[in-house]
Scaffold this active site. Sequence first.
Site, PDB file in Angstrom:
ATOM      1  CD  GLU A  79     -11.332   5.888   2.385  1.00  0.00           C
ATOM      2  OE1 GLU A  79     -10.699   6.600   2.023  1.00  0.00           O
ATOM      3  OE2 GLU A  79     -11.092   4.961   3.134  1.00  0.00           O
ATOM      4  NE  ARG A  89      -0.575  -5.159   2.784  1.00  0.00           N
ATOM      5  CZ  ARG A  89      -0.833  -5.980   3.766  1.00  0.00           C
ATOM      6  NH1 ARG A  89      -0.120  -6.954   4.145  1.00  0.00           N
ATOM      7  NH2 ARG A  89      -2.109  -6.042   4.403  1.00  0.00           N
ATOM      8  CB  CYS A 142     -11.300  -1.137  -0.343  1.00  0.00           C
ATOM      9  SG  CYS A 142     -11.741  -2.368   1.073  1.00  0.00           S
ATOM     10  CG  HIS A 166     -11.767   1.772   4.228  1.00  0.00           C
ATOM     11  ND1 HIS A 166     -11.116   2.512   3.282  1.00  0.00           N
ATOM     12  CD2 HIS A 166     -11.769   0.349   3.898  1.00  0.00           C
ATOM     13  CE1 HIS A 166     -10.368   1.638   2.388  1.00  0.00           C
ATOM     14  NE2 HIS A 166     -11.006   0.493   2.907  1.00  0.00           N
TER      15      HIS A 166
END
Length: 214
Positions: A79, A89, A142, A166
């Site tokens: 990332e 979520r 994350c 990831h």
Amino acid sequence: MTRVLITGFDPFGGEPVNPALEAVKKVSDNIAGAEVIKVEIPTVFRKSVEKVSEYIAKYTPDIVICVGQAGGRFDITPERVAINLDDARIKDNEGNAPIDTKIFEDGANAYFTNLPVKAMVQEMKNNGIPGSLSTTAGTYVCNHLMYGVLYLIDKKYPNMKGGFIHVPFTTSQVLDKKNTPSLSLDDIAKGLECCIKAAVENNEDLTVSGGSIC
């Protein structure tokens, strides 16, 4: 000797395993002459950052690499940036689900990793592991942890490198998920070892294209 702290999250979201943690466990203890310390981190807002902060104080690593699951991605993705935003979520492993919340009030809107992420991607490709650069770590735990590590670097550890990777589902997770991409744990672990090697050996990142159109 260079010391690398690599972390993996425990399972979350109803999954029986987390490929991040299982692959981290398989990573070698010594890579490119660096000592590699492997630890488990809870998939919990705030607590994840607190645990990594404790491990940083305990082990004084030169490099911190946190690893998390991104089910649906085809390859291993270092990332590039973390944003100062939690927008869950689903609930974390302790039932927290912050929405539109700053991670640190005194932090920047975003922090860019100081890891050589393009060199990490290139090292994976050179060794037959699918990898690409990502510019979104999401808004779940994350991103929260990546932002927290980079916040600590900015505020307390200016000579430390840190960032986030990831990884896809591992094969056992997609037996009942039709047309869902995955990698074997061995390949994920090999990819992480490539990333660690590149992080240890490259003080500066490669100047090559790593962008995407969308």
